[in-house]
Design a protein around this motif. Structure first.
Motif, PDB file in Angstrom:
ATOM      1  N   ARG A  38      41.856  46.964  48.124  1.00  8.31           N
ATOM      2  CA  ARG A  38      42.618  45.830  48.701  1.00  8.31           C
ATOM      3  C   ARG A  38      41.813  45.102  49.765  1.00  8.31           C
ATOM      4  O   ARG A  38      41.722  43.887  49.778  1.00  8.31           O
ATOM      5  CB  ARG A  38      43.881  46.353  49.381  1.00  8.31           C
ATOM      6  CG  ARG A  38      45.017  46.512  48.463  1.00  8.31           C
ATOM      7  CD  ARG A  38      46.324  46.602  49.255  1.00  8.31           C
ATOM      8  NE  ARG A  38      47.331  47.091  48.330  1.00  8.31           N
ATOM      9  CZ  ARG A  38      47.534  48.377  48.076  1.00  8.31           C
ATOM     10  NH1 ARG A  38      46.859  49.283  48.717  1.00  8.31           N
ATOM     11  NH2 ARG A  38      48.421  48.740  47.178  1.00  8.31           N
ATOM     12  N   LEU A  39      41.210  45.895  50.671  1.00  5.56           N
ATOM     13  CA  LEU A  39      40.497  45.299  51.796  1.00  5.56           C
ATOM     14  C   LEU A  39      39.262  44.521  51.317  1.00  5.56           C
ATOM     15  O   LEU A  39      38.961  43.426  51.818  1.00  5.56           O
ATOM     16  CB  LEU A  39      40.080  46.425  52.757  1.00  5.56           C
ATOM     17  CG  LEU A  39      39.641  46.015  54.148  1.00  5.56           C
ATOM     18  CD1 LEU A  39      40.732  45.199  54.849  1.00  5.56           C
ATOM     19  CD2 LEU A  39      39.327  47.271  54.989  1.00  5.56           C
ATOM     20  N   LEU A  72      38.924  46.707  41.364  1.00  8.36           N
ATOM     21  CA  LEU A  72      38.118  45.650  41.988  1.00  8.36           C
ATOM     22  C   LEU A  72      37.781  44.551  40.987  1.00  8.36           C
ATOM     23  O   LEU A  72      37.895  43.354  41.282  1.00  8.36           O
ATOM     24  CB  LEU A  72      36.800  46.236  42.497  1.00  8.36           C
ATOM     25  CG  LEU A  72      36.757  46.792  43.912  1.00  8.36           C
ATOM     26  CD1 LEU A  72      35.348  47.266  44.223  1.00  8.36           C
ATOM     27  CD2 LEU A  72      37.228  45.749  44.913  1.00  8.36           C
ATOM     28  N   THR A  73      37.345  44.974  39.809  1.00  4.25           N
ATOM     29  CA  THR A  73      36.931  44.004  38.789  1.00  4.25           C
ATOM     30  C   THR A  73      38.112  43.133  38.374  1.00  4.25           C
ATOM     31  O   THR A  73      38.026  41.898  38.367  1.00  4.25           O
ATOM     32  CB  THR A  73      36.407  44.756  37.546  1.00  4.25           C
ATOM     33  OG1 THR A  73      35.420  45.686  37.982  1.00  4.25           O
ATOM     34  CG2 THR A  73      35.818  43.819  36.519  1.00  4.25           C
ATOM     35  N   LEU A  74      39.221  43.790  38.027  1.00  2.57           N
ATOM     36  CA  LEU A  74      40.381  43.041  37.544  1.00  2.57           C
ATOM     37  C   LEU A  74      41.029  42.289  38.696  1.00  2.57           C
ATOM     38  O   LEU A  74      41.499  41.155  38.534  1.00  2.57           O
ATOM     39  CB  LEU A  74      41.371  43.981  36.847  1.00  2.57           C
ATOM     40  CG  LEU A  74      40.749  44.775  35.678  1.00  2.57           C
ATOM     41  CD1 LEU A  74      41.754  45.755  35.089  1.00  2.57           C
ATOM     42  CD2 LEU A  74      40.226  43.841  34.583  1.00  2.57           C
ATOM     43  N   GLY A  75      41.021  42.880  39.891  1.00  3.26           N
ATOM     44  CA  GLY A  75      41.554  42.198  41.079  1.00  3.26           C
ATOM     45  C   GLY A  75      40.757  40.930  41.367  1.00  3.26           C
ATOM     46  O   GLY A  75      41.327  39.893  41.732  1.00  3.26           O
ATOM     47  N   ALA A  76      39.434  40.980  41.184  1.00  4.64           N
ATOM     48  CA  ALA A  76      38.601  39.788  41.419  1.00  4.64           C
ATOM     49  C   ALA A  76      38.921  38.714  40.382  1.00  4.64           C
ATOM     50  O   ALA A  76      39.018  37.525  40.702  1.00  4.64           O
ATOM     51  CB  ALA A  76      37.117  40.161  41.362  1.00  4.64           C
ATOM     52  N   LEU A  77      39.120  39.130  39.119  1.00  2.00           N
ATOM     53  CA  LEU A  77      39.419  38.148  38.068  1.00  2.00           C
ATOM     54  C   LEU A  77      40.780  37.500  38.281  1.00  2.00           C
ATOM     55  O   LEU A  77      40.944  36.296  38.121  1.00  2.00           O
ATOM     56  CB  LEU A  77      39.379  38.827  36.688  1.00  2.00           C
ATOM     57  CG  LEU A  77      37.991  39.205  36.179  1.00  2.00           C
ATOM     58  CD1 LEU A  77      38.090  40.082  34.932  1.00  2.00           C
ATOM     59  CD2 LEU A  77      37.170  37.946  35.893  1.00  2.00           C
ATOM     60  N   VAL A  78      41.744  38.298  38.676  1.00  2.00           N
ATOM     61  CA  VAL A  78      43.095  37.766  38.858  1.00  2.00           C
ATOM     62  C   VAL A  78      43.193  36.950  40.146  1.00  2.00           C
ATOM     63  O   VAL A  78      43.819  35.894  40.179  1.00  2.00           O
ATOM     64  CB  VAL A  78      44.116  38.943  38.913  1.00  2.00           C
ATOM     65  CG1 VAL A  78      45.483  38.468  39.369  1.00  2.00           C
ATOM     66  CG2 VAL A  78      44.232  39.586  37.551  1.00  2.00           C
TER      67      VAL A  78
END
Ligand SMILES: C[S@@+](CC[C@H](N)C(=O)[O-])C[C@H]1O[C@@H](n2cnc3c(N)ncnc32)[C@H](O)[C@@H]1O
Length: 384
Positions: free
Chosen positions: A32-33, A58-64
């Protein structure tokens, strides 16, 4: 990205095929951070690289959440790679990330690198060197970790490769280190390390993340003293091969044997390949990146050599060794043998008897026990 969207994504993530348990999650406060810190730095041209993502958060969080079309990704563990694939499919984000090994293709043109800080300083050094070597001078690295796992040694490693290091305030027991202005690096990369082990007459290659570095582990050293008692098998597996010392020593002693060296860590796989080649054993040893031999056929090995992962404490960690024993039970042919070394206090013998078959103690020194378990004999009631 709203926090609701991020929570929905995180809530959909699974750790599979890694061990799952109620108290284990596929994301943490560091993910999250890192994403939040990255949010303040991204623009339309930002090329994001993710290193050390555990299960895809991290990967999917960056894409979304960061508005980028594609992300380049490097993960060491095969379980992490498979978890990312599964989670990307669930989220409908397949094809939006590209996997690369640590190197030029991963880092060329990268402007923002999101890193889950690794456990070992050697692994961090290999990553920092690669970023400084291949990423452009404007690249910014965000290294995040749980505060309890971070050390000033990490700052020292990053300061060696970046001229600006800004540790951020900790939040929810996680912290991000912002590293800017990578220094030009000249000369050969520090990894893989190449070391000769005169006591074995072997040259060992070791990438930063590999177990025990280029040194000989003392458990492995003890297991090697039993080499002449191990059967001359045609189909041998070095399970959890690390730098591939067991595979190399067995192959050298048994020139007719075909040996598969396999590990869940890409760093181990690259190291074992290097060790095999450095000792002229590249033809005899095949190296596989895999989780607990999942791609090997049942009954396809006559002999498995194993120095299982050793971790103090939680039952989940003991589960890592048990998972290897279960895998050995599946992959061994009837009559095949598993030779294992372990810290004597771990008392793995009952589990070996139950999962594989009759297990004899071949030797014990003040610290370690070596056992031989044979598959396919009538099961014994003896437990220790
Ligand atoms: C104690 S080290 C032994 C390394 C090497 N055989 C030696 O003797 O130096 C255990 C190894 O098992 C690997 N490992 C742990 N869990 C694994 C799994 N599920 N599948 C494959 N390898 C695994 C680790 O990456 C590590 O390299």
């Amino acid at each position: 990205m709203t926090s609701w969207e991020l929570e929905a994504l995180f809530g959909s993530l699974s750790r599979l095929p890694d061990v799952e348990a109620d108290n284990l999650q596929a994301h943490d406060a560091t993910d999250r951070l890192l994403l939040e810190t990255a949010g303040g730095l991204v623009g339309p041209e930002t090329e994001i690289v993710v290193i050390g993502d555990r299960y895809g958060a991290l990967t999917l969080g960056a894409l979304v959440g960061l508005g980028v079309e594609h992300v380049r990704v490097n993960q060491d563990l095969s379980t992490g790679r498979r978890a990312l694939q599964r989670n990307a499919a669930t989220a409908g984000l397949e094809g939006r990330y590209i996997e690369h090994e640590l190197g030029r293709e991963l880092l060329e043109g990268a402007s923002l690198i999101l890193l889950q800080l690794p456990k070992s300083l050697a692994e961090l050094e290999e990553i920092a060197d690669a970023v400084a070597r291949f990423a452009p001078p404007h690249a910014v690295l965000l290294g995040g970790g749980r505060v309890k796992h971070m050390s000033v040694g990490m700052n020292a490693v990053l300061e060696k490769y970046f001229s600006t290091l800004q540790p951020q305030l900790a939040r929810q027991k996680s912290r991000v280190l912002v590293a800017k202005n990578p220094q030009p690096v000249a000369g050969p990369a520090p990894f893989p390390m190449v070391q000769s082990l005169p006591e074995l007459g072997l040259t060992v290659q070791a990438h930063g993340a590999v177990f025990s570095g280029a040194r000989l582990d003392i458990g492995t050293r003890y297991l090697l003293t039993f080499l002449d008692r191990m059967p001359p098998s045609q189909k041998t597996v070095d399970l959890g091969c690390g730098t591939g010392i067991l595979a190399a020593m067995y192959a050298r002693r048994n020139p007719m044997a075909r040996v598969i060296a396999t590990d869940q860590s890409a760093a181990a796989v690259a190291s074992a390949r290097g060790t095999a080649a450095a000792n002229g054993l590249g033809e005899q040893i095949t190296v596989l990146h895999d989780d607990a031999m999942s791609t090997l056929d049942a009954g396809s090995a006559d002999l498995i050599l194993l120095n299982p992962p050793f971790h103090v404490g939680t039952s989940v960690h003991a589960g890592a060794a048990l998972k290897m024993f279960e895998a050995a039970a599946r992959v061994l042919a009837p009559g095949g043998e598993l030779w294992t070394v372990y810290n004597s206090h771990l008392q793995y013998r009952a589990a070996l008897e139950r999962l594989i078959g009759p297990t004899v103690e071949e030797g014990r020194n003040p610290k370690f026990t070596v056992t031989r378990s044979r598959k396919g004999w009538a099961s014994s009631k003896t437990t220790v």
